[in-house]
Scaffold this motif. Structure first.
Motif, PDB file in Angstrom:
ATOM      1  N   VAL A  34       0.807  -1.281  -0.135  1.00  0.00           N
ATOM      2  CA  VAL A  34       0.075   0.130   0.068  1.00  0.00           C
ATOM      3  C   VAL A  34       0.686   1.260   0.123  1.00  0.00           C
ATOM      4  O   VAL A  34       0.679   2.299  -0.804  1.00  0.00           O
ATOM      5  CB  VAL A  34      -1.014  -0.086   1.082  1.00  0.00           C
ATOM      6  N   ILE A  35       1.808   1.332   0.939  1.00  0.00           N
ATOM      7  CA  ILE A  35       2.787   2.465   0.981  1.00  0.00           C
ATOM      8  C   ILE A  35       3.978   1.536   0.028  1.00  0.00           C
ATOM      9  O   ILE A  35       4.549   0.684   0.406  1.00  0.00           O
ATOM     10  CB  ILE A  35       3.239   2.909   2.058  1.00  0.00           C
ATOM     11  N   ASP A  36       4.038   2.106  -1.162  1.00  0.00           N
ATOM     12  CA  ASP A  36       5.066   1.422  -2.104  1.00  0.00           C
ATOM     13  C   ASP A  36       6.621   1.537  -2.091  1.00  0.00           C
ATOM     14  O   ASP A  36       6.982   2.465  -1.324  1.00  0.00           O
ATOM     15  CB  ASP A  36       4.208   1.400  -3.408  1.00  0.00           C
ATOM     16  N   HIS A  37       7.168   1.053  -2.692  1.00  0.00           N
ATOM     17  CA  HIS A  37       8.712   0.882  -2.632  1.00  0.00           C
ATOM     18  C   HIS A  37       9.095   2.282  -3.059  1.00  0.00           C
ATOM     19  O   HIS A  37      10.193   2.854  -2.554  1.00  0.00           O
ATOM     20  CB  HIS A  37       9.221  -0.034  -3.510  1.00  0.00           C
ATOM     21  N   THR A  38       8.353   3.013  -3.868  1.00  0.00           N
ATOM     22  CA  THR A  38       8.870   4.515  -4.369  1.00  0.00           C
ATOM     23  C   THR A  38       8.980   5.273  -3.209  1.00  0.00           C
ATOM     24  O   THR A  38       9.615   6.382  -2.883  1.00  0.00           O
ATOM     25  CB  THR A  38       7.982   5.106  -5.395  1.00  0.00           C
ATOM     26  N   ILE A  39       7.920   4.994  -2.178  1.00  0.00           N
ATOM     27  CA  ILE A  39       7.841   5.954  -0.793  1.00  0.00           C
ATOM     28  C   ILE A  39       9.149   5.622  -0.182  1.00  0.00           C
ATOM     29  O   ILE A  39       9.869   6.374   0.518  1.00  0.00           O
ATOM     30  CB  ILE A  39       6.559   5.970  -0.266  1.00  0.00           C
ATOM     31  N   TRP A  40       9.233   4.087   0.139  1.00  0.00           N
ATOM     32  CA  TRP A  40      10.217   3.800   0.986  1.00  0.00           C
ATOM     33  C   TRP A  40      11.567   3.956   0.593  1.00  0.00           C
ATOM     34  O   TRP A  40      12.490   4.145   1.677  1.00  0.00           O
ATOM     35  CB  TRP A  40      10.017   2.016   1.177  1.00  0.00           C
ATOM     36  N   ASP A  41      11.780   3.890  -0.817  1.00  0.00           N
ATOM     37  CA  ASP A  41      13.101   4.223  -1.114  1.00  0.00           C
ATOM     38  C   ASP A  41      13.480   5.610  -1.327  1.00  0.00           C
ATOM     39  O   ASP A  41      14.494   6.068  -1.759  1.00  0.00           O
ATOM     40  CB  ASP A  41      13.295   3.335  -2.475  1.00  0.00           C
ATOM     41  N   GLY A  42      12.476   6.647  -1.210  1.00  0.00           N
ATOM     42  CA  GLY A  42      12.500   8.022  -1.433  1.00  0.00           C
ATOM     43  C   GLY A  42      12.986   8.864  -0.227  1.00  0.00           C
ATOM     44  O   GLY A  42      13.339   8.166   0.856  1.00  0.00           O
ATOM     45  N   GLU A  43      12.914   9.939  -0.175  1.00  0.00           N
ATOM     46  CA  GLU A  43      13.315  11.036   0.966  1.00  0.00           C
ATOM     47  C   GLU A  43      12.317  10.893   2.197  1.00  0.00           C
ATOM     48  O   GLU A  43      12.901  11.111   3.136  1.00  0.00           O
ATOM     49  CB  GLU A  43      13.059  12.307   0.456  1.00  0.00           C
ATOM     50  N   HIS A  44      11.380  10.007   2.324  1.00  0.00           N
ATOM     51  CA  HIS A  44      10.462  10.025   3.400  1.00  0.00           C
ATOM     52  C   HIS A  44      10.620   8.741   3.703  1.00  0.00           C
ATOM     53  O   HIS A  44       9.910   8.325   4.979  1.00  0.00           O
ATOM     54  CB  HIS A  44       9.106  10.309   3.017  1.00  0.00           C
ATOM     55  N   PRO A  50      -2.125  -4.753 -10.006  1.00  0.00           N
ATOM     56  CA  PRO A  50      -1.774  -3.611 -11.075  1.00  0.00           C
ATOM     57  C   PRO A  50      -0.495  -3.222 -11.395  1.00  0.00           C
ATOM     58  O   PRO A  50      -0.473  -2.288 -11.934  1.00  0.00           O
ATOM     59  CB  PRO A  50      -2.780  -2.613 -10.425  1.00  0.00           C
ATOM     60  N   GLY A  51       0.527  -3.664 -10.774  1.00  0.00           N
ATOM     61  CA  GLY A  51       1.927  -3.060 -10.651  1.00  0.00           C
ATOM     62  C   GLY A  51       1.850  -1.813  -9.701  1.00  0.00           C
ATOM     63  O   GLY A  51       1.767  -2.257  -8.448  1.00  0.00           O
ATOM     64  N   THR A  52       1.931  -0.861 -10.027  1.00  0.00           N
ATOM     65  CA  THR A  52       1.871   0.491  -9.243  1.00  0.00           C
ATOM     66  C   THR A  52       0.491   1.007  -9.403  1.00  0.00           C
ATOM     67  O   THR A  52       0.207   1.219 -10.756  1.00  0.00           O
ATOM     68  CB  THR A  52       3.069   1.230  -9.435  1.00  0.00           C
ATOM     69  N   VAL A  53       0.166   1.737  -8.712  1.00  0.00           N
ATOM     70  CA  VAL A  53      -1.055   2.642  -8.901  1.00  0.00           C
ATOM     71  C   VAL A  53      -0.773   3.918  -8.312  1.00  0.00           C
ATOM     72  O   VAL A  53      -0.545   4.413  -7.191  1.00  0.00           O
ATOM     73  CB  VAL A  53      -2.263   2.080  -7.918  1.00  0.00           C
ATOM     74  N   PRO A  54      -0.565   4.744  -9.418  1.00  0.00           N
ATOM     75  CA  PRO A  54       0.091   6.338  -9.077  1.00  0.00           C
ATOM     76  C   PRO A  54      -0.807   7.031  -8.380  1.00  0.00           C
ATOM     77  O   PRO A  54      -0.471   7.894  -7.328  1.00  0.00           O
ATOM     78  CB  PRO A  54       0.088   6.807 -10.628  1.00  0.00           C
ATOM     79  N   ALA A  55      -2.224   6.796  -8.184  1.00  0.00           N
ATOM     80  CA  ALA A  55      -3.306   7.478  -7.434  1.00  0.00           C
ATOM     81  C   ALA A  55      -2.826   7.312  -6.147  1.00  0.00           C
ATOM     82  O   ALA A  55      -3.144   7.947  -5.141  1.00  0.00           O
ATOM     83  CB  ALA A  55      -4.523   7.434  -7.793  1.00  0.00           C
ATOM     84  N   VAL A  56      -2.782   6.148  -5.755  1.00  0.00           N
ATOM     85  CA  VAL A  56      -2.566   5.684  -4.556  1.00  0.00           C
ATOM     86  C   VAL A  56      -1.144   5.807  -3.875  1.00  0.00           C
ATOM     87  O   VAL A  56      -1.064   6.495  -2.751  1.00  0.00           O
ATOM     88  CB  VAL A  56      -2.688   4.059  -4.155  1.00  0.00           C
ATOM     89  N   THR A  57      -0.233   5.797  -4.799  1.00  0.00           N
ATOM     90  CA  THR A  57       1.284   6.512  -4.571  1.00  0.00           C
ATOM     91  C   THR A  57       1.198   7.915  -4.218  1.00  0.00           C
ATOM     92  O   THR A  57       1.662   8.433  -3.030  1.00  0.00           O
ATOM     93  CB  THR A  57       2.151   6.166  -5.604  1.00  0.00           C
ATOM     94  N   GLU A  58       0.204   8.669  -5.017  1.00  0.00           N
ATOM     95  CA  GLU A  58       0.191   9.966  -4.499  1.00  0.00           C
ATOM     96  C   GLU A  58      -0.493  10.317  -3.166  1.00  0.00           C
ATOM     97  O   GLU A  58       0.097  11.127  -2.571  1.00  0.00           O
ATOM     98  CB  GLU A  58      -0.511  10.798  -5.630  1.00  0.00           C
ATOM     99  N   VAL A  59      -1.614   9.657  -3.057  1.00  0.00           N
ATOM    100  CA  VAL A  59      -2.439   9.836  -1.805  1.00  0.00           C
ATOM    101  C   VAL A  59      -1.344   9.688  -0.520  1.00  0.00           C
ATOM    102  O   VAL A  59      -1.365  10.151   0.347  1.00  0.00           O
ATOM    103  CB  VAL A  59      -3.519   9.119  -1.864  1.00  0.00           C
TER     104      VAL A  59
END
Length: 226
Positions: free
Chosen positions: A105-115, A152-161
């Motif tokens: 739900v909180i995807d890898h782009t967030i975990w690997d990013g600045e936050h 779905p792979g990634t869900v940009p809307a979920v990642t954004e939220v």
């Protein structure tokens, strides 16, 4: 409050400067501490930290190293792989076939990013653990046989939220940390107990919010994929 100046003997130090002294760098003994050893030598800060129950070598004052985190993530990923295998075995027994894969739900782009460091270092959360994982179908056969939503792979809307929410959670944590830091530097802030209570409450809120998101993500995927 940020930048408020307080006096340590003949020197003045702002909270911003105090935070800089709490940088994640090893002390001379190679150990990285939340409150570095140099702070314990300050007659005002060291005295305060001891009065509120801290000690230089308390487990809660020792920060994990990069290697510690790598091992932690690897172990969590292994546990997730094992849970995925068990899920697929159980569902295959029930439905004759299943190839599900994890969705974070909180995807890898967030975990690997600045936050990401806020989540695993300040909140002690790992993205591979159950609280953050949905099992979704890897193929059409699984989707139809097991009645699972397709991955779905990634869900940009979920990642954004979730990115917006993580940023807000981090802001609230930093505000609490700042308030505690002001107390540590001799001003009027919050106690250690209050800071830790707010930290725990924020962690529960994050986990609960992700839990709230899960059925809504599944419902939306099923609607789109129908």
């Amino acid at each position: 409050m940020f930048g408020r100046r307080t006096t340590f003997g003949t020197n003045q130090q702002s909270f911003a400067e105090f935070k800089e002294t709490m940088r994640p760098a090893p002390d001379a003994d190679g150990v990285t501490r939340v409150f570095p050893k140099e702070l314990w030598d300050d007659p005002k800060i060291g005295k305060f930290l001891r009065e509120v129950g801290f000690a230089p070598d308390d487990a809660r004052n020792i920060l994990p190293t990069a290697d510690d985190y790598i091992a932690l993530f690897a172990a969590a990923k292994q546990r997730l792989d094992q849970r995925t295998e068990a899920f697929n075995r159980d569902m295959t027994t029930r439905y004759g076939y299943c190839r599900a894969v994890p969705f974070l739900v909180i995807d890898h782009t967030i975990w690997d990013g600045e936050h990401g460091a806020f989540l695993y270092a300040q909140m002690n959360l790992i993205g591979y653990d159950d609280w953050n994982v949905l099992m979704l179908a890897a193929d059409v056969r699984t989707k139809e046989a097991c009645e699972l939503a397709g991955h779905p792979g990634t869900v940009p809307a979920v990642t954004e939220v979730m990115t917006r929410r993580v940023i807000e959670w981090k802001r609230r944590h930093d505000a609490a940390l700042e308030a505690f830091g002001i107390t540590a530097t001799g001003g009027r802030g919050i106690t250690r107990e209050r800071y830790e209570a707010e930290q725990d409450a924020l962690r529960r809120e994050i986990v609960d919010n992700v839990g709230w998101m899960k059925p809504r993500i599944i419902s939306e995927l099923l609607r789109i994929q129908a």
